[in-house]
Design an enzyme around this catalytic site. Sequence first.
Site, mmCIF file in Angstrom:
data_model
loop_
_atom_site.group_PDB
_atom_site.id
_atom_site.type_symbol
_atom_site.label_atom_id
_atom_site.label_comp_id
_atom_site.label_asym_id
_atom_site.label_seq_id
_atom_site.Cartn_x
_atom_site.Cartn_y
_atom_site.Cartn_z
ATOM 1 N N TYR A 200 48.644 30.516 45.325
ATOM 2 C CA TYR A 200 47.406 30.279 44.578
ATOM 3 C C TYR A 200 47.294 28.774 44.389
ATOM 4 O O TYR A 200 48.170 28.158 43.792
ATOM 5 C CB TYR A 200 47.474 30.938 43.193
ATOM 6 C CG TYR A 200 47.389 32.451 43.207
ATOM 7 C CD1 TYR A 200 46.165 33.094 43.086
ATOM 8 C CD2 TYR A 200 48.539 33.237 43.319
ATOM 9 C CE1 TYR A 200 46.070 34.482 43.081
ATOM 10 C CE2 TYR A 200 48.454 34.631 43.312
ATOM 11 C CZ TYR A 200 47.219 35.238 43.196
ATOM 12 O OH TYR A 200 47.129 36.613 43.180
ATOM 13 N N PRO A 292 38.839 38.477 41.207
ATOM 14 C CA PRO A 292 40.054 38.886 41.922
ATOM 15 C C PRO A 292 41.273 37.981 41.711
ATOM 16 O O PRO A 292 42.365 38.305 42.207
ATOM 17 C CB PRO A 292 39.613 38.869 43.395
ATOM 18 C CG PRO A 292 38.417 38.002 43.442
ATOM 19 C CD PRO A 292 37.761 38.080 42.108
ATOM 20 N N LYS A 296 43.833 42.310 39.862
ATOM 21 C CA LYS A 296 43.885 43.393 38.871
ATOM 22 C C LYS A 296 42.880 44.530 39.102
ATOM 23 O O LYS A 296 42.984 45.576 38.453
ATOM 24 C CB LYS A 296 43.648 42.833 37.454
ATOM 25 C CG LYS A 296 44.798 42.013 36.929
ATOM 26 C CD LYS A 296 45.957 42.893 36.476
ATOM 27 C CE LYS A 296 47.267 42.182 36.402
ATOM 28 N NZ LYS A 296 48.226 42.509 37.456
ATOM 29 N N TYR A 384 51.121 39.744 35.618
ATOM 30 C CA TYR A 384 50.854 39.886 37.055
ATOM 31 C C TYR A 384 51.435 41.186 37.604
ATOM 32 O O TYR A 384 50.790 41.884 38.390
ATOM 33 C CB TYR A 384 51.414 38.670 37.825
ATOM 34 C CG TYR A 384 50.827 38.548 39.225
ATOM 35 C CD1 TYR A 384 49.707 37.758 39.462
ATOM 36 C CD2 TYR A 384 51.380 39.250 40.294
ATOM 37 C CE1 TYR A 384 49.159 37.662 40.725
ATOM 38 C CE2 TYR A 384 50.836 39.165 41.570
ATOM 39 C CZ TYR A 384 49.720 38.361 41.774
ATOM 40 O OH TYR A 384 49.171 38.276 43.034
HETATM 41 P P1 RFL Z 1 35.159 51.408 44.950
HETATM 42 O O1 RFL Z 1 36.257 51.005 45.873
HETATM 43 O O2 RFL Z 1 33.971 50.560 44.840
HETATM 44 O O3 RFL Z 1 34.734 52.880 45.393
HETATM 45 C C1 RFL Z 1 33.587 53.515 44.861
HETATM 46 C C2 RFL Z 1 33.061 54.495 45.903
HETATM 47 O O4 RFL Z 1 31.931 55.170 45.355
HETATM 48 C C3 RFL Z 1 30.924 55.251 46.355
HETATM 49 N N1 RFL Z 1 29.625 55.421 45.674
HETATM 50 C C4 RFL Z 1 29.020 56.623 45.518
HETATM 51 N N2 RFL Z 1 29.369 57.837 45.917
HETATM 52 C C5 RFL Z 1 28.542 58.860 45.595
HETATM 53 N N3 RFL Z 1 27.373 58.677 44.913
HETATM 54 C C6 RFL Z 1 26.991 57.464 44.510
HETATM 55 N N4 RFL Z 1 25.839 57.301 43.834
HETATM 56 C C7 RFL Z 1 27.833 56.359 44.797
HETATM 57 N N5 RFL Z 1 27.764 55.032 44.545
HETATM 58 C C8 RFL Z 1 28.864 54.475 45.077
HETATM 59 C C9 RFL Z 1 31.057 53.960 47.143
HETATM 60 O O5 RFL Z 1 30.518 54.065 48.448
HETATM 61 C C10 RFL Z 1 32.584 53.786 47.158
HETATM 62 O O6 RFL Z 1 33.184 54.372 48.298
HETATM 63 O O7 RFL Z 1 35.697 51.636 43.455
HETATM 64 P P2 RFL Z 1 37.127 52.149 42.959
HETATM 65 O O8 RFL Z 1 37.540 53.413 43.713
HETATM 66 O O9 RFL Z 1 37.061 52.186 41.480
HETATM 67 O O10 RFL Z 1 38.177 51.047 43.425
HETATM 68 C C11 RFL Z 1 38.116 49.752 42.890
HETATM 69 C C12 RFL Z 1 38.645 48.730 43.900
HETATM 70 O O11 RFL Z 1 37.967 48.913 45.126
HETATM 71 C C13 RFL Z 1 38.455 47.293 43.401
HETATM 72 O O12 RFL Z 1 38.759 47.202 42.021
HETATM 73 C C14 RFL Z 1 39.368 46.300 44.145
HETATM 74 O O13 RFL Z 1 39.060 46.242 45.499
HETATM 75 C C15 RFL Z 1 39.262 44.891 43.533
HETATM 76 N N6 RFL Z 1 40.053 43.887 44.253
HETATM 77 C C16 RFL Z 1 41.420 43.777 44.057
HETATM 78 N N7 RFL Z 1 42.059 44.626 43.224
HETATM 79 C C17 RFL Z 1 43.414 44.547 43.063
HETATM 80 O O14 RFL Z 1 43.982 45.336 42.260
HETATM 81 N N8 RFL Z 1 44.200 43.640 43.762
HETATM 82 C C18 RFL Z 1 43.634 42.764 44.636
HETATM 83 O O15 RFL Z 1 44.378 42.021 45.278
HETATM 84 C C19 RFL Z 1 42.192 42.777 44.785
HETATM 85 N N9 RFL Z 1 41.588 41.941 45.629
HETATM 86 C C20 RFL Z 1 39.423 43.006 45.143
HETATM 87 C C21 RFL Z 1 40.231 42.029 45.817
HETATM 88 C C22 RFL Z 1 38.058 43.071 45.373
HETATM 89 C C23 RFL Z 1 37.476 42.183 46.256
HETATM 90 N N10 RFL Z 1 36.069 42.323 46.477
HETATM 91 C C24 RFL Z 1 35.464 42.318 47.736
HETATM 92 C C25 RFL Z 1 35.210 42.704 45.373
HETATM 93 C C26 RFL Z 1 39.671 41.139 46.677
HETATM 94 C C27 RFL Z 1 38.285 41.171 46.894
HETATM 95 C C28 RFL Z 1 37.707 40.140 47.823
HETATM 96 C C1 PHB Z 2 44.334 39.844 48.766
HETATM 97 O O1 PHB Z 2 45.349 39.814 49.498
HETATM 98 O O2 PHB Z 2 43.259 40.296 49.161
HETATM 99 C C2 PHB Z 2 44.421 39.313 47.387
HETATM 100 C C3 PHB Z 2 45.663 38.955 46.880
HETATM 101 C C4 PHB Z 2 45.753 38.435 45.594
HETATM 102 C C5 PHB Z 2 44.612 38.270 44.840
HETATM 103 C C6 PHB Z 2 43.370 38.652 45.336
HETATM 104 C C7 PHB Z 2 43.273 39.165 46.625
HETATM 105 O O3 PHB Z 2 44.711 37.751 43.588
#
Ligand code: RFL
Ligand code: PHB
Length: 389
Positions: A200, A292, A296, A384
């Site tokens: 980071y 992100p 978390k 973390y």
């Molecule tokens: P999701 O993954 O958004 O899934 C929700 C699903 O619901 C569908 N949906 C519907 N289905 C039926 N009817 C409707 N009306 C609907 N509306 C929506 C959608 O199509 C989808 O398939 O939520 P969920 O399951 O709660 O999961 C959450 C995680 O995806 C999210 O918190 C993480 O990706 C966040 N995040 C990270 N989290 C971590 O714990 N560690 C990480 O390293 C981390 N890195 C990240 C991240 C999120 C990122 N972005 C792009 C926001 C890095 C990035 C760049």
């Molecule tokens: C990732 O690998 O996508 C990633 C890792 C750590 C973070 C956010 C995203 O804090």
Amino acid sequence: MRTQVCIIGGGPSGLLLSQLLHLKGIDTIVLERKTREYVLGRVRAGVLEKGFVELMREAGVAERMDKDGFVHDGTLFAYDDQQFRIDFTKHTNTPVIVYGQTELTRDLYDAREAVDGKLIFNVENVSINDADTNTPNVTYRVDGVEHRIDCDYVAGCDGFHGVSRQTIPSSVRRDYEKVFPFGWLGILSETPPVSHELIYSNSDNGFALCSMRNANLSRYYIQCSLSDSPDDWTDEAFWDELKRRIPEEVADKLVTGPSIEKSIAPLRSFVTEPMRWGRLFLCGDAAHIVPPTGAKGLNTAASDIHYLYHGLVHLYQDNDTSGLDNYSQKALSRIWKAERFSWWMTNLLHRFPEQSAFDLKIQRADLEFLQSNDAAQKALAENYVGLPY
Ligand code: RFL
Ligand code: PHB
């Protein structure tokens, strides 16, 4: 159709809940707006807390994660061309696991399909009805045909843009939000990661993160302007900017290559309260979002699933409603701590448009304190790797 728990959303939250309940003999139907391929195409989280890993094991879907996931005992912070390390194992006796969200979602889909779990894709016009009565139902459309599911409970796992949160009347619901004035531009490239632990980096040009998915798949992020589009950034421009934002000795080792994915995510903190309305329970991104920076998002989704899963099992096995009654309060208590940590990490590491010379000095003092103080390192490590459930 009838089921015990109707789950809206086939992302990691919905699939994990469905699989855990299945193993306890509780019937679910998962409704997903997109296709399986679409959901698996979204490159997102990479870092899993111990609590998430244990839930995957309990759900019987940990085989690939245990084999292919990378155990990380610490992480690196960089500023002003120097680096320091925070040792998770020394401070908390707990590592994190690096295993992509795409992979674990695939494992969950495979497990649900192996036992003919009911997953309905391409649903439109989902509506959650009578959630404040004892007989809720969900209606939706597929290929223009209207369907209805009667159920005992509804789990709203449909992410930030879903319908579940909106179902709770605004007179009952309160939203808390902070939008950050920048985004993250992320790329995936088939190159070996520059470091075996995440880096980071706070630099004069803005934040950067070096992460990974496996030995030949790297994930890198740079802070970018909210008005940027991924098409504005050629791969070459991305690599040049990344190199400027990480210590020189790291930049010298960086192996670059063509990107296989490139996207921009805005940064936001968001919580809705309460997370329950009648027989509707919100989980994961449907109820809260973190920037992100602290990794978390997916991990807070997992703690919601843990509380809801145990609440439903107590209800169905022992006719005990206490777990469901306490769901919102228990989930929110943990979420606000993750919100605080993610907000703090974001403030520590990014450049803000309005940042004054004073603000920069405070940020630097915060980094120096973290670098030199064992108690500060322990506090970071505890947050973390994940606070207890
Ligand atoms: P999701 O993954 O958004 O899934 C929700 C699903 O619901 C569908 N949906 C519907 N289905 C039926 N009817 C409707 N009306 C609907 N509306 C929506 C959608 O199509 C989808 O398939 O939520 P969920 O399951 O709660 O999961 C959450 C995680 O995806 C999210 O918190 C993480 O990706 C966040 N995040 C990270 N989290 C971590 O714990 N560690 C990480 O390293 C981390 N890195 C990240 C991240 C999120 C990122 N972005 C792009 C926001 C890095 C990035 C760049
Ligand atoms: C990732 O690998 O996508 C990633 C890792 C750590 C973070 C956010 C995203 O804090």
